[in-house]
Design an enzyme around this catalytic site. Structure first.
Site, PDB file in Angstrom:
ATOM      1  N   HIS A 302      32.284  36.520  41.789  1.00 28.19           N
ATOM      2  CA  HIS A 302      31.051  37.133  42.311  1.00 28.19           C
ATOM      3  C   HIS A 302      29.816  36.278  41.990  1.00 28.19           C
ATOM      4  O   HIS A 302      28.751  36.814  41.691  1.00 28.19           O
ATOM      5  CB  HIS A 302      30.865  38.544  41.731  1.00 28.19           C
ATOM      6  CG  HIS A 302      31.879  39.544  42.209  1.00 28.19           C
ATOM      7  ND1 HIS A 302      31.771  40.201  43.413  1.00 28.19           N
ATOM      8  CD2 HIS A 302      33.041  39.974  41.652  1.00 28.19           C
ATOM      9  CE1 HIS A 302      32.813  41.011  43.567  1.00 28.19           C
ATOM     10  NE2 HIS A 302      33.596  40.886  42.515  1.00 28.19           N
ATOM     11  N   ASP A 355      35.593  40.968  37.108  1.00 28.72           N
ATOM     12  CA  ASP A 355      36.494  41.616  38.061  1.00 28.72           C
ATOM     13  C   ASP A 355      36.743  40.746  39.283  1.00 28.72           C
ATOM     14  O   ASP A 355      35.982  39.828  39.579  1.00 28.72           O
ATOM     15  CB  ASP A 355      35.900  42.953  38.505  1.00 28.72           C
ATOM     16  CG  ASP A 355      34.567  42.786  39.225  1.00 28.72           C
ATOM     17  OD1 ASP A 355      33.718  42.032  38.708  1.00 28.72           O
ATOM     18  OD2 ASP A 355      34.365  43.388  40.298  1.00 28.72           O
ATOM     19  N   GLU A 356      37.803  41.052  39.994  1.00 24.26           N
ATOM     20  CA  GLU A 356      38.112  40.496  41.314  1.00 24.26           C
ATOM     21  C   GLU A 356      37.980  38.968  41.352  1.00 24.26           C
ATOM     22  O   GLU A 356      37.307  38.414  42.216  1.00 24.26           O
ATOM     23  CB  GLU A 356      37.204  41.136  42.379  1.00 24.26           C
ATOM     24  CG  GLU A 356      37.408  42.628  42.509  1.00 24.26           C
ATOM     25  CD  GLU A 356      36.539  43.255  43.588  1.00 24.26           C
ATOM     26  OE1 GLU A 356      37.048  44.110  44.338  1.00 24.26           O
ATOM     27  OE2 GLU A 356      35.347  42.895  43.677  1.00 24.26           O
ATOM     28  N   VAL A 357      38.610  38.304  40.413  1.00 24.38           N
ATOM     29  CA  VAL A 357      38.510  36.847  40.321  1.00 24.38           C
ATOM     30  C   VAL A 357      39.678  36.204  41.070  1.00 24.38           C
ATOM     31  O   VAL A 357      40.836  36.314  40.656  1.00 24.38           O
ATOM     32  CB  VAL A 357      38.497  36.382  38.853  1.00 24.38           C
ATOM     33  CG1 VAL A 357      38.397  34.851  38.787  1.00 24.38           C
ATOM     34  CG2 VAL A 357      37.336  37.034  38.101  1.00 24.38           C
ATOM     35  N   GLU A 406      39.917  44.668  34.823  1.00 20.26           N
ATOM     36  CA  GLU A 406      40.906  43.615  35.060  1.00 20.26           C
ATOM     37  C   GLU A 406      41.124  42.759  33.827  1.00 20.26           C
ATOM     38  O   GLU A 406      42.238  42.277  33.580  1.00 20.26           O
ATOM     39  CB  GLU A 406      40.473  42.722  36.231  1.00 20.26           C
ATOM     40  CG  GLU A 406      40.594  43.362  37.603  1.00 20.26           C
ATOM     41  CD  GLU A 406      39.310  43.993  38.065  1.00 20.26           C
ATOM     42  OE1 GLU A 406      39.044  43.983  39.275  1.00 20.26           O
ATOM     43  OE2 GLU A 406      38.549  44.510  37.217  1.00 20.26           O
TER      44      GLU A 406
END
Length: 562
Positions: A302, A355-357, A406
Protein backbone atom coordinates in the site's frame (compact mmCIF):
# COMPACT_ATOMS: atom_id res chain seq x y z
CA UNK A 1 -47.62 13.06 30.92
CA UNK A 2 -49.09 10.15 28.97
CA UNK A 3 -47.92 6.94 27.33
CA UNK A 4 -47.80 7.01 23.55
CA UNK A 5 -48.66 3.49 22.39
CA UNK A 6 -46.83 4.05 19.13
CA UNK A 7 -43.47 3.97 20.92
CA UNK A 8 -44.02 0.42 22.17
CA UNK A 9 -42.59 -2.48 20.13
CA UNK A 10 -44.90 -4.88 18.35
CA UNK A 11 -45.15 -7.55 21.13
CA UNK A 12 -46.48 -4.91 23.55
CA UNK A 13 -48.80 -3.09 21.15
CA UNK A 14 -50.36 -6.39 20.10
CA UNK A 15 -51.17 -7.04 23.76
CA UNK A 16 -52.70 -3.59 24.09
CA UNK A 17 -55.00 -4.22 21.16
CA UNK A 18 -56.62 -7.08 23.07
CA UNK A 19 -57.25 -5.20 26.29
CA UNK A 20 -59.81 -2.42 26.14
CA UNK A 21 -59.03 -1.73 29.80
CA UNK A 22 -56.26 0.64 28.72
CA UNK A 23 -57.31 4.25 28.45
CA UNK A 24 -54.42 6.50 27.45
CA UNK A 25 -56.07 9.51 29.02
CA UNK A 26 -55.24 8.06 32.46
CA UNK A 27 -52.38 9.60 34.44
CA UNK A 28 -49.00 7.99 33.87
CA UNK A 29 -48.94 6.11 37.18
CA UNK A 30 -52.33 4.54 36.41
CA UNK A 31 -51.24 3.63 32.90
CA UNK A 32 -48.11 1.91 34.22
CA UNK A 33 -50.14 -0.10 36.73
CA UNK A 34 -52.60 -1.24 34.07
CA UNK A 35 -49.83 -2.11 31.64
CA UNK A 36 -48.07 -4.12 34.31
CA UNK A 37 -51.24 -6.12 34.97
CA UNK A 38 -51.76 -6.79 31.28
CA UNK A 39 -48.19 -7.94 30.75
CA UNK A 40 -48.40 -10.22 33.76
CA UNK A 41 -51.67 -11.70 32.55
CA UNK A 42 -50.13 -12.24 29.13
CA UNK A 43 -47.08 -13.90 30.73
CA UNK A 44 -44.81 -11.44 28.97
CA UNK A 45 -43.11 -10.40 32.16
CA UNK A 46 -40.71 -13.04 33.51
CA UNK A 47 -39.30 -11.04 36.43
CA UNK A 48 -39.38 -7.67 38.08
CA UNK A 49 -36.66 -6.49 35.70
CA UNK A 50 -39.45 -5.55 33.30
CA UNK A 51 -39.91 -2.37 35.29
CA UNK A 52 -36.58 -1.06 34.08
CA UNK A 53 -37.29 -2.18 30.52
CA UNK A 54 -40.76 -0.64 30.64
CA UNK A 55 -39.25 2.58 31.93
CA UNK A 56 -36.85 2.67 28.98
CA UNK A 57 -39.67 2.30 26.51
CA UNK A 58 -42.38 4.40 28.06
CA UNK A 59 -40.46 7.14 29.80
CA UNK A 60 -38.04 7.53 26.91
CA UNK A 61 -34.69 6.80 28.57
CA UNK A 62 -32.91 7.97 25.47
CA UNK A 63 -29.25 7.87 26.48
CA UNK A 64 -26.74 6.46 23.98
CA UNK A 65 -24.58 4.61 24.77
CA UNK A 66 -26.41 3.23 27.79
CA UNK A 67 -24.59 3.95 31.08
CA UNK A 68 -23.62 1.25 33.55
CA UNK A 69 -26.07 2.32 36.22
CA UNK A 70 -29.06 4.66 35.92
CA UNK A 71 -31.67 5.75 38.42
CA UNK A 72 -34.19 8.45 37.65
CA UNK A 73 -37.47 9.96 38.77
CA UNK A 74 -40.42 11.76 37.21
CA UNK A 75 -39.97 15.46 37.90
CA UNK A 76 -38.85 18.32 35.64
CA UNK A 77 -36.13 20.89 36.21
CA UNK A 78 -35.61 24.04 34.14
CA UNK A 79 -32.18 25.32 33.15
CA UNK A 80 -31.51 28.84 34.29
CA UNK A 81 -30.96 31.44 31.58
CA UNK A 82 -27.65 32.00 33.37
CA UNK A 83 -26.58 28.37 33.52
CA UNK A 84 -23.01 28.27 34.86
CA UNK A 85 -20.06 25.98 35.51
CA UNK A 86 -18.78 25.63 39.10
CA UNK A 87 -15.53 23.88 40.03
CA UNK A 88 -15.33 24.52 43.79
CA UNK A 89 -13.38 21.70 45.43
CA UNK A 90 -11.92 20.39 42.17
CA UNK A 91 -8.19 19.63 42.07
CA UNK A 92 -8.04 20.24 38.31
CA UNK A 93 -7.13 23.86 37.51
CA UNK A 94 -8.07 23.65 33.80
CA UNK A 95 -5.02 25.65 32.72
CA UNK A 96 -5.47 24.37 29.15
CA UNK A 97 -9.17 25.30 29.05
CA UNK A 98 -10.39 21.78 28.21
CA UNK A 99 -13.21 21.94 30.75
CA UNK A 100 -14.19 25.52 29.98
CA UNK A 101 -14.39 24.78 26.25
CA UNK A 102 -16.36 21.58 26.88
CA UNK A 103 -18.93 23.51 28.93
CA UNK A 104 -19.28 26.06 26.12
CA UNK A 105 -19.86 23.24 23.62
CA UNK A 106 -22.43 21.74 25.99
CA UNK A 107 -24.47 24.93 25.90
CA UNK A 108 -24.25 25.00 22.11
CA UNK A 109 -25.53 21.43 21.63
CA UNK A 110 -28.38 21.68 24.12
CA UNK A 111 -29.56 24.98 22.69
CA UNK A 112 -29.26 23.63 19.11
CA UNK A 113 -29.35 27.19 17.75
CA UNK A 114 -32.74 27.97 19.28
CA UNK A 115 -33.29 31.40 20.79
CA UNK A 116 -33.49 30.84 24.55
CA UNK A 117 -36.10 33.20 25.95
CA UNK A 118 -37.43 31.50 29.06
CA UNK A 119 -39.92 33.24 31.32
CA UNK A 120 -39.67 31.73 34.78
CA UNK A 121 -42.36 33.87 36.40
CA UNK A 122 -44.77 30.92 36.54
CA UNK A 123 -42.16 28.34 37.56
CA UNK A 124 -41.31 27.29 41.11
CA UNK A 125 -37.86 28.78 41.89
CA UNK A 126 -36.94 25.48 43.53
CA UNK A 127 -37.26 23.84 40.09
CA UNK A 128 -34.52 25.95 38.52
CA UNK A 129 -31.22 24.21 37.68
CA UNK A 130 -28.56 26.88 38.06
CA UNK A 131 -25.56 25.10 36.60
CA UNK A 132 -23.20 22.14 36.79
CA UNK A 133 -20.79 21.61 39.67
CA UNK A 134 -17.79 19.63 38.46
CA UNK A 135 -15.18 17.97 40.65
CA UNK A 136 -12.09 16.41 39.05
CA UNK A 137 -9.77 14.57 41.40
CA UNK A 138 -6.67 14.42 39.17
CA UNK A 139 -4.64 17.46 38.14
CA UNK A 140 -3.25 15.56 35.14
CA UNK A 141 -4.90 16.02 31.74
CA UNK A 142 -2.55 13.83 29.69
CA UNK A 143 -4.67 11.75 27.33
CA UNK A 144 -3.34 8.26 26.82
CA UNK A 145 -4.55 4.69 26.41
CA UNK A 146 -6.07 3.47 29.67
CA UNK A 147 -6.90 6.90 31.10
CA UNK A 148 -9.73 6.81 33.64
CA UNK A 149 -12.91 7.81 31.77
CA UNK A 150 -15.43 7.01 34.51
CA UNK A 151 -17.81 9.60 35.91
CA UNK A 152 -20.75 10.07 38.25
CA UNK A 153 -23.60 12.36 37.27
CA UNK A 154 -26.40 13.42 39.59
CA UNK A 155 -29.22 15.93 39.21
CA UNK A 156 -31.25 16.66 42.37
CA UNK A 157 -34.96 17.34 42.14
CA UNK A 158 -35.21 20.13 44.70
CA UNK A 159 -33.25 22.65 46.73
CA UNK A 160 -32.69 26.36 47.10
CA UNK A 161 -29.75 26.53 44.67
CA UNK A 162 -29.84 23.31 42.63
CA UNK A 163 -26.84 22.28 40.55
CA UNK A 164 -26.18 19.14 38.57
CA UNK A 165 -23.07 17.36 39.83
CA UNK A 166 -20.37 15.55 37.86
CA UNK A 167 -17.53 13.85 39.68
CA UNK A 168 -14.66 12.14 37.86
CA UNK A 169 -11.10 11.08 38.40
CA UNK A 170 -9.95 12.89 35.24
CA UNK A 171 -11.23 15.69 33.05
CA UNK A 172 -11.90 13.10 30.34
CA UNK A 173 -14.46 11.40 32.55
CA UNK A 174 -16.12 14.80 32.95
CA UNK A 175 -16.31 15.18 29.16
CA UNK A 176 -18.32 11.96 28.98
CA UNK A 177 -20.51 13.12 31.85
CA UNK A 178 -21.26 16.34 30.00
CA UNK A 179 -22.19 14.37 26.90
CA UNK A 180 -24.62 12.29 28.94
CA UNK A 181 -26.06 15.42 30.56
CA UNK A 182 -26.61 16.94 27.12
CA UNK A 183 -28.79 13.98 26.17
CA UNK A 184 -31.01 14.56 29.20
CA UNK A 185 -31.82 18.10 28.07
CA UNK A 186 -34.52 19.14 25.67
CA UNK A 187 -35.70 22.45 24.26
CA UNK A 188 -39.30 23.27 25.13
CA UNK A 189 -40.89 25.03 22.16
CA UNK A 190 -43.68 26.40 24.35
CA UNK A 191 -41.72 28.15 27.10
CA UNK A 192 -38.59 28.66 24.95
CA UNK A 193 -36.33 27.11 27.58
CA UNK A 194 -34.23 24.01 28.25
CA UNK A 195 -35.72 21.31 30.46
CA UNK A 196 -34.40 18.19 32.14
CA UNK A 197 -37.08 15.56 32.60
CA UNK A 198 -37.17 12.54 34.91
CA UNK A 199 -35.19 14.11 37.76
CA UNK A 200 -33.70 13.16 40.12
CA UNK A 201 -30.96 11.45 38.11
CA UNK A 202 -28.13 9.33 39.46
CA UNK A 203 -25.77 7.83 36.88
CA UNK A 204 -22.57 5.87 37.46
CA UNK A 205 -20.70 5.12 34.29
CA UNK A 206 -17.46 3.87 32.82
CA UNK A 207 -16.39 2.26 29.53
CA UNK A 208 -16.16 -1.48 29.00
CA UNK A 209 -13.13 -1.16 26.68
CA UNK A 210 -10.35 1.44 26.65
CA UNK A 211 -10.05 1.37 22.84
CA UNK A 212 -13.20 2.45 20.97
CA UNK A 213 -12.11 3.47 17.53
CA UNK A 214 -13.16 4.85 14.17
CA UNK A 215 -10.87 4.67 11.13
CA UNK A 216 -10.87 7.39 8.48
CA UNK A 217 -8.98 7.09 5.19
CA UNK A 218 -7.47 10.24 3.68
CA UNK A 219 -5.47 8.42 1.00
CA UNK A 220 -8.33 7.20 -1.20
CA UNK A 221 -10.10 10.56 -0.96
CA UNK A 222 -8.74 13.71 0.63
CA UNK A 223 -10.85 14.90 3.57
CA UNK A 224 -10.69 18.66 4.31
CA UNK A 225 -9.77 19.63 7.86
CA UNK A 226 -13.29 20.89 8.76
CA UNK A 227 -14.71 17.50 7.77
CA UNK A 228 -12.21 15.65 9.96
CA UNK A 229 -13.08 17.96 12.85
CA UNK A 230 -16.79 17.33 12.30
CA UNK A 231 -16.15 13.60 12.44
CA UNK A 232 -14.25 14.07 15.70
CA UNK A 233 -17.14 16.06 17.17
CA UNK A 234 -19.61 13.34 16.23
CA UNK A 235 -17.35 10.67 17.74
CA UNK A 236 -17.45 12.46 21.07
CA UNK A 237 -21.26 12.37 21.07
CA UNK A 238 -21.10 8.54 20.97
CA UNK A 239 -18.14 8.28 23.39
CA UNK A 240 -15.75 6.84 20.80
CA UNK A 241 -12.21 7.71 21.85
CA UNK A 242 -9.68 6.79 19.12
CA UNK A 243 -9.49 8.32 15.64
CA UNK A 244 -7.44 5.88 13.57
CA UNK A 245 -6.02 8.06 10.80
CA UNK A 246 -5.10 5.95 7.78
CA UNK A 247 -3.12 8.77 6.28
CA UNK A 248 -1.34 7.37 3.22
CA UNK A 249 -1.83 4.47 0.82
CA UNK A 250 -1.19 3.37 -2.77
CA UNK A 251 -3.22 6.20 -4.24
CA UNK A 252 -1.84 9.25 -2.42
CA UNK A 253 0.59 10.54 0.21
CA UNK A 254 -1.05 13.76 1.46
CA UNK A 255 0.96 14.41 4.65
CA UNK A 256 4.04 16.61 4.96
CA UNK A 257 7.07 14.73 6.30
CA UNK A 258 9.76 17.30 7.16
CA UNK A 259 12.53 14.70 7.20
CA UNK A 260 11.71 13.68 3.62
CA UNK A 261 9.89 16.65 2.07
CA UNK A 262 9.30 15.09 -1.34
CA UNK A 263 7.04 12.36 0.03
CA UNK A 264 3.94 14.51 -0.26
CA UNK A 265 4.63 14.88 -3.96
CA UNK A 266 2.49 11.75 -3.96
CA UNK A 267 -0.61 13.76 -3.01
CA UNK A 268 -3.44 14.01 -5.54
CA UNK A 269 -2.81 17.73 -5.93
CA UNK A 270 -1.00 20.58 -4.24
CA UNK A 271 -4.20 21.61 -2.45
CA UNK A 272 -5.02 18.09 -1.20
CA UNK A 273 -2.33 17.98 1.43
CA UNK A 274 -1.90 18.28 5.20
CA UNK A 275 1.01 20.14 6.76
CA UNK A 276 2.47 18.72 9.95
CA UNK A 277 0.95 21.76 11.65
CA UNK A 278 -2.44 20.61 10.33
CA UNK A 279 -1.80 17.18 11.85
CA UNK A 280 -0.90 18.78 15.17
CA UNK A 281 -4.14 20.77 15.05
CA UNK A 282 -6.15 17.59 14.47
CA UNK A 283 -4.39 15.89 17.40
CA UNK A 284 -5.07 18.88 19.67
CA UNK A 285 -8.69 19.25 18.53
CA UNK A 286 -9.32 15.57 19.22
CA UNK A 287 -7.50 15.55 22.55
CA UNK A 288 -9.65 18.40 23.85
CA UNK A 289 -12.65 16.17 23.18
CA UNK A 290 -11.16 13.10 24.86
CA UNK A 291 -10.11 11.44 21.60
CA UNK A 292 -6.64 10.10 20.79
CA UNK A 293 -5.30 10.03 17.23
CA UNK A 294 -3.69 6.80 16.06
CA UNK A 295 -1.49 7.48 13.01
CA UNK A 296 -0.99 4.74 10.44
CA UNK A 297 1.82 4.38 7.93
CA UNK A 298 1.18 1.11 6.09
CA UNK A 299 4.34 -0.83 5.12
CA UNK A 300 5.61 -2.51 3.06
CA UNK A 301 2.52 -2.73 0.84
CA UNK A 302 0.00 0.00 0.00
CA UNK A 303 2.94 2.36 -0.58
CA UNK A 304 3.15 3.10 -4.31
CA UNK A 305 2.58 6.83 -3.73
CA UNK A 306 5.86 7.09 -1.78
CA UNK A 307 7.83 6.66 -4.97
CA UNK A 308 6.38 9.74 -6.65
CA UNK A 309 8.78 11.85 -4.62
CA UNK A 310 11.47 9.20 -4.13
CA UNK A 311 11.43 6.74 -7.07
CA UNK A 312 14.23 4.66 -5.53
CA UNK A 313 11.69 3.37 -3.01
CA UNK A 314 10.06 1.42 -5.84
CA UNK A 315 11.53 -1.98 -6.69
CA UNK A 316 11.59 -0.72 -10.29
CA UNK A 317 9.89 1.80 -12.53
CA UNK A 318 7.60 -0.91 -13.85
CA UNK A 319 7.03 -2.74 -10.56
CA UNK A 320 6.31 -0.13 -7.91
CA UNK A 321 5.22 -1.88 -4.73
CA UNK A 322 5.81 -3.13 -2.09
CA UNK A 323 8.62 -0.87 -0.94
CA UNK A 324 12.11 -2.02 -1.87
CA UNK A 325 13.17 -4.39 0.92
CA UNK A 326 16.79 -4.48 -0.25
CA UNK A 327 17.69 -0.80 0.20
CA UNK A 328 18.80 0.86 3.42
CA UNK A 329 17.22 4.05 2.13
CA UNK A 330 13.77 2.45 2.52
CA UNK A 331 14.29 2.05 6.24
CA UNK A 332 15.86 5.49 6.60
CA UNK A 333 12.66 6.94 5.19
CA UNK A 334 10.52 4.90 7.59
CA UNK A 335 12.75 6.06 10.45
CA UNK A 336 12.33 9.68 9.35
CA UNK A 337 8.56 9.35 9.13
CA UNK A 338 8.29 7.81 12.60
CA UNK A 339 10.69 10.37 14.03
CA UNK A 340 8.47 13.15 12.70
CA UNK A 341 5.36 11.30 13.90
CA UNK A 342 6.76 11.08 17.44
CA UNK A 343 6.81 14.88 17.69
CA UNK A 344 3.12 15.19 16.83
CA UNK A 345 1.25 11.91 17.40
CA UNK A 346 1.60 11.27 21.12
CA UNK A 347 -0.65 8.23 21.42
CA UNK A 348 1.09 5.17 22.85
CA UNK A 349 0.62 3.24 19.62
CA UNK A 350 1.52 3.69 15.96
CA UNK A 351 -0.08 1.56 13.25
CA UNK A 352 2.39 -0.01 10.80
CA UNK A 353 -0.14 -1.79 8.59
CA UNK A 354 1.48 -4.85 7.05
CA UNK A 355 -1.59 -6.16 5.23
CA UNK A 356 -2.20 -7.38 1.69
CA UNK A 357 1.47 -7.55 0.69
CA UNK A 358 2.00 -8.98 -2.80
CA UNK A 359 5.73 -9.74 -2.85
CA UNK A 360 5.97 -10.72 -6.53
CA UNK A 361 7.79 -7.46 -7.40
CA UNK A 362 10.64 -8.53 -5.13
CA UNK A 363 11.28 -11.74 -7.03
CA UNK A 364 10.72 -10.14 -10.43
CA UNK A 365 13.27 -7.36 -9.86
CA UNK A 366 16.88 -8.49 -10.50
CA UNK A 367 18.66 -6.46 -7.80
CA UNK A 368 16.14 -7.53 -5.12
CA UNK A 369 16.33 -11.13 -6.28
CA UNK A 370 20.12 -11.02 -5.79
CA UNK A 371 19.66 -9.48 -2.34
CA UNK A 372 17.26 -12.24 -1.35
CA UNK A 373 19.79 -14.91 -2.40
CA UNK A 374 22.58 -13.18 -0.49
CA UNK A 375 20.49 -13.09 2.67
CA UNK A 376 19.02 -16.58 2.25
CA UNK A 377 15.46 -15.27 2.14
CA UNK A 378 12.44 -16.23 0.12
CA UNK A 379 9.45 -13.90 -0.39
CA UNK A 380 7.77 -14.76 2.90
CA UNK A 381 11.05 -14.43 4.76
CA UNK A 382 11.60 -10.99 3.25
CA UNK A 383 8.08 -9.94 4.28
CA UNK A 384 8.83 -11.02 7.86
CA UNK A 385 12.20 -9.24 7.77
CA UNK A 386 10.58 -5.99 6.62
CA UNK A 387 7.79 -6.00 9.22
CA UNK A 388 10.10 -6.86 12.11
CA UNK A 389 12.66 -4.22 11.11
CA UNK A 390 9.93 -1.59 10.85
CA UNK A 391 8.73 -2.65 14.31
CA UNK A 392 12.19 -2.12 15.77
CA UNK A 393 12.29 1.38 14.29
CA UNK A 394 8.91 2.21 15.86
CA UNK A 395 10.04 0.86 19.22
CA UNK A 396 13.15 3.05 19.04
CA UNK A 397 10.86 6.09 18.86
CA UNK A 398 8.93 5.04 21.95
CA UNK A 399 5.91 3.54 20.23
CA UNK A 400 4.14 0.27 20.77
CA UNK A 401 3.02 -1.27 17.50
CA UNK A 402 -0.27 -2.20 15.88
CA UNK A 403 -0.17 -4.42 12.78
CA UNK A 404 -2.93 -5.87 10.64
CA UNK A 405 -3.60 -9.54 11.28
CA UNK A 406 -1.68 -10.97 8.28
CA UNK A 407 1.53 -10.41 10.22
CA UNK A 408 0.21 -12.61 13.04
CA UNK A 409 -1.19 -15.21 10.65
CA UNK A 410 2.17 -15.54 8.88
CA UNK A 411 4.73 -15.22 11.69
CA UNK A 412 2.93 -14.41 14.91
CA UNK A 413 5.55 -15.97 17.18
CA UNK A 414 8.24 -13.63 15.78
CA UNK A 415 6.34 -10.38 16.38
CA UNK A 416 7.47 -8.03 19.13
CA UNK A 417 5.64 -8.74 22.37
CA UNK A 418 4.61 -5.07 22.25
CA UNK A 419 2.52 -5.80 19.16
CA UNK A 420 -1.24 -5.33 19.05
CA UNK A 421 -2.79 -7.46 16.30
CA UNK A 422 -5.57 -5.71 14.40
CA UNK A 423 -8.16 -8.28 13.31
CA UNK A 424 -10.03 -7.49 10.09
CA UNK A 425 -10.36 -10.59 7.90
CA UNK A 426 -13.06 -12.32 9.92
CA UNK A 427 -14.02 -14.05 13.13
CA UNK A 428 -11.94 -16.43 15.21
CA UNK A 429 -8.68 -14.48 15.01
CA UNK A 430 -8.94 -12.56 18.29
CA UNK A 431 -9.14 -15.75 20.35
CA UNK A 432 -5.96 -17.10 18.69
CA UNK A 433 -4.13 -13.82 19.22
CA UNK A 434 -4.87 -13.55 22.93
CA UNK A 435 -4.18 -17.25 23.44
CA UNK A 436 -0.66 -16.51 22.17
CA UNK A 437 -0.30 -13.74 24.75
CA UNK A 438 -0.52 -10.82 22.32
CA UNK A 439 -3.09 -8.04 22.47
CA UNK A 440 -5.83 -7.55 19.90
CA UNK A 441 -8.19 -4.96 18.41
CA UNK A 442 -11.31 -6.28 16.65
CA UNK A 443 -12.55 -4.84 13.33
CA UNK A 444 -13.80 -7.91 11.50
CA UNK A 445 -14.87 -6.71 8.07
CA UNK A 446 -18.09 -8.71 7.88
CA UNK A 447 -19.52 -6.69 10.80
CA UNK A 448 -17.57 -3.48 11.41
CA UNK A 449 -16.57 -2.17 7.97
CA UNK A 450 -18.66 0.92 7.30
CA UNK A 451 -17.87 0.89 3.58
CA UNK A 452 -19.82 -2.38 3.38
CA UNK A 453 -23.14 -0.68 2.79
CA UNK A 454 -24.98 -3.99 3.01
CA UNK A 455 -23.85 -4.41 6.64
CA UNK A 456 -26.87 -3.41 8.79
CA UNK A 457 -26.73 -1.62 12.11
CA UNK A 458 -28.02 -4.73 13.87
CA UNK A 459 -24.82 -6.55 12.92
CA UNK A 460 -22.73 -3.65 14.21
CA UNK A 461 -24.60 -3.82 17.52
CA UNK A 462 -24.35 -7.59 18.01
CA UNK A 463 -20.68 -7.99 17.04
CA UNK A 464 -19.03 -9.13 20.28
CA UNK A 465 -15.24 -8.63 20.58
CA UNK A 466 -14.91 -11.33 23.25
CA UNK A 467 -16.65 -14.09 21.30
CA UNK A 468 -15.28 -17.48 22.48
CA UNK A 469 -12.79 -15.79 24.83
CA UNK A 470 -13.72 -16.96 28.31
CA UNK A 471 -10.40 -16.75 30.15
CA UNK A 472 -10.39 -13.54 32.22
CA UNK A 473 -6.71 -12.78 31.59
CA UNK A 474 -7.13 -13.29 27.85
CA UNK A 475 -10.21 -11.06 27.81
CA UNK A 476 -8.04 -8.24 29.18
CA UNK A 477 -5.78 -8.61 26.13
CA UNK A 478 -8.62 -7.46 23.85
CA UNK A 479 -8.10 -3.70 23.96
CA UNK A 480 -11.41 -3.03 22.24
CA UNK A 481 -12.67 -2.56 18.73
CA UNK A 482 -12.90 -0.20 15.80
CA UNK A 483 -15.29 0.52 12.96
CA UNK A 484 -13.53 1.26 9.67
CA UNK A 485 -14.56 3.96 7.20
CA UNK A 486 -12.44 3.02 4.19
CA UNK A 487 -12.44 5.78 1.62
CA UNK A 488 -12.64 4.22 -1.84
CA UNK A 489 -16.26 5.30 -2.26
CA UNK A 490 -16.66 8.14 0.23
CA UNK A 491 -15.43 11.71 0.39
CA UNK A 492 -16.47 14.90 2.17
CA UNK A 493 -19.91 14.72 0.54
CA UNK A 494 -21.08 11.49 2.13
CA UNK A 495 -18.75 10.44 4.95
CA UNK A 496 -21.08 11.36 7.83
CA UNK A 497 -24.12 9.47 6.58
CA UNK A 498 -21.93 6.45 5.86
CA UNK A 499 -20.54 6.45 9.40
CA UNK A 500 -23.73 7.22 11.30
CA UNK A 501 -25.85 5.77 12.78
CA UNK A 502 -24.18 2.35 12.32
CA UNK A 503 -21.01 3.41 14.16
CA UNK A 504 -23.18 4.33 17.15
CA UNK A 505 -24.38 0.73 17.37
CA UNK A 506 -20.79 -0.44 17.73
CA UNK A 507 -20.07 2.41 20.15
CA UNK A 508 -22.61 1.05 22.63
CA UNK A 509 -21.14 -2.46 22.26
CA UNK A 510 -17.72 -1.04 23.20
CA UNK A 511 -18.86 1.29 26.01
CA UNK A 512 -21.73 -0.41 27.81
CA UNK A 513 -21.24 -3.23 30.31
CA UNK A 514 -21.93 -6.58 28.67
CA UNK A 515 -24.81 -7.45 31.00
CA UNK A 516 -26.53 -4.16 30.12
CA UNK A 517 -26.38 -4.73 26.38
CA UNK A 518 -29.55 -5.80 24.60
CA UNK A 519 -29.50 -9.44 23.57
CA UNK A 520 -31.87 -8.57 20.72
CA UNK A 521 -31.15 -5.38 18.73
CA UNK A 522 -34.88 -4.75 18.28
CA UNK A 523 -34.93 -3.78 21.96
CA UNK A 524 -32.78 -0.71 21.29
CA UNK A 525 -34.21 0.44 17.97
CA UNK A 526 -36.26 3.28 19.45
CA UNK A 527 -33.35 4.56 21.49
CA UNK A 528 -30.92 4.37 18.55
CA UNK A 529 -33.42 6.14 16.31
CA UNK A 530 -33.63 8.89 18.90
CA UNK A 531 -29.83 9.18 18.95
CA UNK A 532 -29.74 9.37 15.16
CA UNK A 533 -32.22 12.26 15.27
CA UNK A 534 -30.13 13.89 18.00
CA UNK A 535 -27.12 13.74 15.65
CA UNK A 536 -29.19 15.36 12.91
CA UNK A 537 -30.22 18.18 15.24
CA UNK A 538 -26.55 18.75 16.02
CA UNK A 539 -25.73 19.09 12.35
CA UNK A 540 -24.43 15.55 11.78
CA UNK A 541 -25.77 14.02 8.55
CA UNK A 542 -26.66 10.64 10.08
CA UNK A 543 -28.61 8.46 7.66
CA UNK A 544 -31.95 6.81 8.44
CA UNK A 545 -31.80 3.77 10.67
CA UNK A 546 -33.95 1.49 8.55
CA UNK A 547 -32.24 0.22 5.42
CA UNK A 548 -28.67 -0.36 4.30
CA UNK A 549 -25.78 1.98 5.08
CA UNK A 550 -26.06 5.52 3.72
CA UNK A 551 -29.68 4.95 2.73
CA UNK A 552 -31.91 7.91 1.84
CA UNK A 553 -35.32 8.33 3.49
CA UNK A 554 -37.89 6.13 1.78
CA UNK A 555 -40.77 8.55 2.14
CA UNK A 556 -41.94 11.62 4.08
CA UNK A 557 -42.19 11.11 7.82
CA UNK A 558 -40.80 11.75 11.26
CA UNK A 559 -37.08 11.40 11.86
CA UNK A 560 -37.90 9.04 14.73
CA UNK A 561 -39.67 6.59 12.40
CA UNK A 562 -36.93 6.33 9.74
Amino acid sequence: MFIDATILPAPFTSQLQHHSLICFSFPLSTQLLLLCRIFMMGKIVKSLSFLVFLGVLVEGLNIWPMPNSVNYGHQIMYLSNNFVLKTDGSKYNDASGILKDAFSRLLDVIEVDHVIDSNFSQIDPLSILHGIHVIVWSQNDELQYGVDESYKLSIPSHGTQVYAHIEAQTVYGVLHGLQTFSQLCRFNLTNRGIEVHQVPWNINDQPRFFYRGLLIDTARHYLPLPIIKSVIDSMSYAKLNVLHWHIVDTQSFPLEIPSFPKLWNGAYSISERYTMADAAEIVSYAQRRGISVLAEVDVPGHALSWGTGYPSLWPSKDCQQPLDVSKEFTFKVIDGILSDFSKTFKYRFVHLGGDEVNTSCWTETPHIRRWLRQHGLNESGAYQYFVLRAQKIALSHGYEIINWEETFNDFGSKLSRKTVVHNWLGGGVAEKVVASGLRCIVSNQDKWYLDHLDAPWEGFYMNEPLTNITNHHQQKLVLGGEVCMWGEHIDASDIEQTIWPRAAAAAERLWTAYDNLAKDPSHVVERLAHFRCLLNRRGVAAAPLFGPGRVAPYEPGSCFKQ
